[in-house]
Design a protein around this motif. Structure first.
Motif: not given
Length: 133
Positions: A41-44, A33-37, A46
């Motif tokens: 890394v953007d976790l696909a 739940h941590t933002p990708p910024s 959640r």
């Protein structure tokens, strides 16, 4: 060493393992739940709220069934709840912005009742199984 530990559990090693599970679930949910910024890394994937609710209800029941321990059951329920609410407040993902204390209080609002009910169900089930055998 077994004793009737309704608060912290009957066996110390099992209690420590269950608390490690609670911390691991907290860290995993927090990272998801941590933002990708922030992560870079953007976790696909959640976990949605149904998965988090399932974790917060099943883990305390399983922990109480294995080892009793009301506080351990509350900690097991608090892992997913804190992992969800703390990033919301820490990274200002809600508007208007709330304090981290609000996130912890919101998590506790769900974790304490779920943990105590899970403890009652798990410990009661273990005792019923023991009576049946």
């Amino acid at each position: 060493m077994e004793y009737s530990g309704l608060v912290v559990g009957r066996d110390r090693e099992t209690t420590e393992r269950l608390l490690t599970v609670a911390v691991a679930v907290f860290v995993a949910v927090f990272v998801f739940h941590t933002p990708p910024s922030v992560l870079g890394v953007d976790l696909a994937v959640r976990p949605n709220l149904a998965v988090l609710f399932g974790l917060a209800t099943v883990l305390p029941v399983a922990g109480a069934y294995l080892n009793d321990g009301a506080l351990v059951s509350v900690a097991l329920a608090a892992g997913p709840a804190l992992g969800f609410y703390v990033p919301l407040t820490l990274f200002e993902l809600v508007s208007p912005s709330e304090s981290v204390l609000w996130g912890v209080a919101s998590a506790a609002t769900f974790a304490v009742p779920l943990g105590l009910v899970g403890f009652a169900v798990g410990a009661g089930a273990r005792r019923l199984v023991a009576l049946a055998l």
